[in-house]
Design a protein around this motif. Structure first.
Motif, PDB file in Angstrom:
ATOM      1  N   GLN A  25       0.832  -1.198   0.000  1.00  0.00           N
ATOM      2  CA  GLN A  25       0.000   0.000   0.000  1.00  0.00           C
ATOM      3  C   GLN A  25       0.874   1.258   0.000  1.00  0.00           C
ATOM      4  O   GLN A  25       0.596   2.215  -0.729  1.00  0.00           O
ATOM      5  CB  GLN A  25      -0.917   0.008   1.217  1.00  0.00           C
ATOM      6  CG  GLN A  25      -1.854   1.188   1.257  1.00  0.00           C
ATOM      7  CD  GLN A  25      -2.733   1.163   2.492  1.00  0.00           C
ATOM      8  OE1 GLN A  25      -2.421   0.516   3.483  1.00  0.00           O
ATOM      9  NE2 GLN A  25      -3.832   1.867   2.428  1.00  0.00           N
ATOM     10  N   LEU A  29       0.838   3.913  -3.147  1.00  0.00           N
ATOM     11  CA  LEU A  29       0.435   5.299  -2.972  1.00  0.00           C
ATOM     12  C   LEU A  29       1.599   6.286  -3.113  1.00  0.00           C
ATOM     13  O   LEU A  29       1.372   7.483  -3.279  1.00  0.00           O
ATOM     14  CB  LEU A  29      -0.240   5.485  -1.610  1.00  0.00           C
ATOM     15  CG  LEU A  29      -1.570   4.748  -1.441  1.00  0.00           C
ATOM     16  CD1 LEU A  29      -2.077   4.902  -0.023  1.00  0.00           C
ATOM     17  CD2 LEU A  29      -2.587   5.213  -2.450  1.00  0.00           C
ATOM     18  N   TYR A  34      -0.579   4.979  -8.481  1.00  0.00           N
ATOM     19  CA  TYR A  34      -1.956   4.674  -8.866  1.00  0.00           C
ATOM     20  C   TYR A  34      -2.426   5.555 -10.023  1.00  0.00           C
ATOM     21  O   TYR A  34      -3.124   5.087 -10.919  1.00  0.00           O
ATOM     22  CB  TYR A  34      -2.894   4.829  -7.666  1.00  0.00           C
ATOM     23  CG  TYR A  34      -2.857   6.208  -7.045  1.00  0.00           C
ATOM     24  CD1 TYR A  34      -3.716   7.195  -7.467  1.00  0.00           C
ATOM     25  CD2 TYR A  34      -1.946   6.493  -6.041  1.00  0.00           C
ATOM     26  CE1 TYR A  34      -3.666   8.462  -6.921  1.00  0.00           C
ATOM     27  CE2 TYR A  34      -1.897   7.750  -5.475  1.00  0.00           C
ATOM     28  CZ  TYR A  34      -2.759   8.739  -5.915  1.00  0.00           C
ATOM     29  OH  TYR A  34      -2.716   9.979  -5.372  1.00  0.00           O
TER      30      TYR A  34
END
Length: 78
Positions: A25, A29, A34
């Motif tokens: 994650q 990010l 993304y």
């Protein structure tokens, strides 16, 4: 005894899954990865793919680890 082993295996898999999810994650990010993936349309639903892959990795590898450990213990007991 069998229930305790299953609970221990699930606890290990869950801990590994949480660690891997947090790590991925942060990488997903960081530096707007993304946005680049969405802009280039390289993958559809990359976040869902990551979640599914981490889940499979954690539980499959814990199965393998506990199976191997069980086999070694059986061999030692024999």
């Amino acid at each position: 005894m069998q229930i305790d082993l299953v609970a221990g295996q699930q606890r290990v898999a869950l801990g590994w899954r949480n660690t891997a999810t947090n790590s991925l994650q942060r990488r997903y990010l960081s530096r707007h990865t993304y946005a680049r993936l969405e802009r280039n349309a390289q993958l559809d639903n990359p976040d869902q793919r990551l979640a599914d892959d981490v889940d499979r990795l954690a539980f499959s590898s814990s199965d393998l680890l506990f199976g191997f450990a069980g086999t070694l213990l059986s061999l030692a007991a024999y």
